[in-house]
Design an enzyme around this catalytic site. Structure first.
Site, mmCIF file in Angstrom:
data_model
loop_
_atom_site.group_PDB
_atom_site.id
_atom_site.type_symbol
_atom_site.label_atom_id
_atom_site.label_comp_id
_atom_site.label_asym_id
_atom_site.label_seq_id
_atom_site.Cartn_x
_atom_site.Cartn_y
_atom_site.Cartn_z
ATOM 1 N N GLU A 30 37.148 13.289 94.438
ATOM 2 C CA GLU A 30 37.863 12.423 93.501
ATOM 3 C C GLU A 30 38.818 13.267 92.672
ATOM 4 O O GLU A 30 38.478 14.333 92.200
ATOM 5 C CB GLU A 30 36.871 11.680 92.600
ATOM 6 N N LEU A 37 30.601 27.566 91.089
ATOM 7 C CA LEU A 37 29.723 28.467 90.342
ATOM 8 C C LEU A 37 29.902 28.308 88.831
ATOM 9 O O LEU A 37 29.485 29.161 88.074
ATOM 10 C CB LEU A 37 29.993 29.929 90.733
ATOM 11 N N GLY A 92 27.763 14.958 88.166
ATOM 12 C CA GLY A 92 27.547 13.518 88.249
ATOM 13 C C GLY A 92 28.401 12.938 89.355
ATOM 14 O O GLY A 92 28.663 13.595 90.356
ATOM 15 N N CYS A 120 28.631 10.571 94.424
ATOM 16 C CA CYS A 120 28.100 11.176 95.653
ATOM 17 C C CYS A 120 26.866 12.052 95.443
ATOM 18 O O CYS A 120 25.811 11.793 96.022
ATOM 19 C CB CYS A 120 29.193 11.999 96.344
#
Length: 447
Positions: free
Chosen positions: A167, A265, A272, A275
């Site tokens: 996204e 990292l 969140g 997916c």
């Protein structure tokens, strides 16, 4: 090629628009009449950079159409992509109710077509939804069962083609993929999908062909591994803080190791989105059903749930656990920058915890405020801009690292706030700089 996309959610809309952009004729189908009417006018229901432009362009050329008529979509396509929601059920397992319901309806339509058509039909049904391993096999079984004696009148193929769209960068990811994964159990389906994706891999990205079960497993494995990297660094950040080490220096150093690399990292307030949480729950359930205890995957999820509340603990500790009527300014609401997606966003947990403690919340996000209002209503005051949120605030909490938050005017910020305290949930600010300006600074993993 003639393509239909069933489901115009995030994945379906991006997929349909990008296939149309490469010259295919695409029909996007959805049962949501209001959404389809808006899409016909070029009104996009989600925020995704670049998507509105290619939707409108291909609407104007006639290559992209929108409909609520499933039969029209099935009848007028050679390839049918299933881009349907598979939300987590109460037990965490992927809920395939919507997917299987649509498959049954498609089967009935195909049966009718086979009954009426004199010539041999050819249809490829492709699952692009993230589904448990073995779903493609069930889809094929359902289709054949419904077709019955007419199954020999349709050359019917079922494939799995998982999406890897980030996204905020989905159009770029689709148009220039780092790989395309195709799960097939026959040569004809492979041939069709290779031809379809050929324009997108001219720069050398591979098309990886495998069986449908392996393809279905790829998406779950990739998301679990990426989530694991973030959760691992969050644990290391928490330890660094206790030991007086700086996780940023640790992160940079290990990122230069070519066995590890620098991506995913970054410690923070947790991950969140639509997916990671859903797929990790489904993966744990798959393991449970098959007698395989996925201890690492379970820990990845548990660590993330704890991490979302970590910054609230820092706020409580700073203010002596008394937050009643304290005004907390929140910068960033979406689960990541360049999207308006609030699903499983850390901000949901953080804001709700602060509200329980009696704090007053003033929040700003460049694009996610309309979706946040649906969640919080009048419990949160939403500011018109980032600086308005800070007026008379007792603390600033940075949750989502939008670009416009990276270099704010801290001298001006100091004049707006009642007390100059910054809780940096993404470690994007220089602690020494802020301390010199008179701010109290809290980061993640800063010893």
């Amino acid at each position: 090629m003639n393509i239909s996309i069933i489901g115009t959610g995030y994945v379906g809309l991006v997929t349909g628009a990008c296939f149309a952009e490469s010259g295919n004729n695409v029909v996007c189908m959805d049962i949501d009449k209001e959404k389809i009417n808006k899409l016909k006018k070029g009104i996009i229901p989600i925020y995704e950079p670049g998507l509105d432009e290619i939707v409108r362009k291909n609407l104007n050329t006639g290559r992209l159409k929108f409909t609520t008529d499933l039969e029209y979509a099935v009848r007028n396509s050679e390839i049918i992509f299933l881009c349907l929601p598979t939300p987590p059920g109460k037990d965490g397992d992927a809920d395939l109710g919507i997917l299987f319901s649509v498959v049954k309806n498609i089967a009935k339509i195909l049966r009718g077509l086979a009954k009426d058509e004199k010539k041999q039909l050819k249809k490829l049904i492709v699952s692009k939804s993230t589904v448990p391993v073995g779903t493609a096999d069930k889809i094929k079984e359902m289709l054949n069962k419904e077709l019955g004696k007419y199954s020999d009148k349709i050359d019917l193929y079922v494939a799995s083609n998982p999406e890897f769209l980030k996204e905020g960068n989905a159009v770029q990811d689709f148009m220039f993929p780092d790989r395309v994964v195709i799960g097939v159990n026959d040569g004809e389906a492979e041939k069709i999908l290779r031809e379809l994706y050929e324009p997108f891999v001219r720069t050398g990205a591979p098309i990886l062909v495998m069986d449908t079960r392996s393809a279905e497993m790829v998406k779950y494995t990739a998301n679990a591994f990426l989530a694991m990297r973030i959760s691992f660094m969050n644990e290391m950040a928490n330890l660094c803080e206790k030991l007086g080490a700086d996780v940023e220096k640790v992160r940079i150093a290990i990122g230069y190791d070519n066995r590890i690399g620098p991506r995913f990292l970054f410690p923070g307030v947790g991950w969140g989105g639509s997916c990671f949480p859903k797929d990790i729950k489904a993966l744990m359930k798959m393991g449970e059903k098959n007698g395989v205890e996925l201890k690492i995957v379970k820990s990845v999820y548990e660590v993330n749930e704890r991490q979302k509340k970590l910054i609230v603990e820092k706020i409580k500790k700073h203010f002596g656990r008394e937050l009643k009527n304290k005004k907390i300014a929140i910068w960033g609401l979406s689960f990541k920058p360049k999207t308006d997606d609030m699903r499983e966003a850390p901000s949901n947990v953080i804001i709700n915890e602060l509200l329980k403690l009696g704090a007053k919340i003033s929040a700003f996000d460049p694009v996610a405020v309309p979706n946040a209002k649906k969640i919080f209503g009048d419990k949160v005051k939403f500011a018109k801009n980032q600086y308005e949120a800070l007026k008379n605030a007792d603390a600033l909490v940075l949750i989502t690292e939008w670009q416009e938050f990276r270099e704010p005017d801290f001298n001006y910020i100091k004049t707006l706030m009642r007390t100059p305290v910054v809780f940096d949930g993404r470690n994007i600010y220089n602690p020494e700089k802020l301390k010199k300006l008179g701010f109290t600074y809290y980061g993640i993993g800063k010893g």
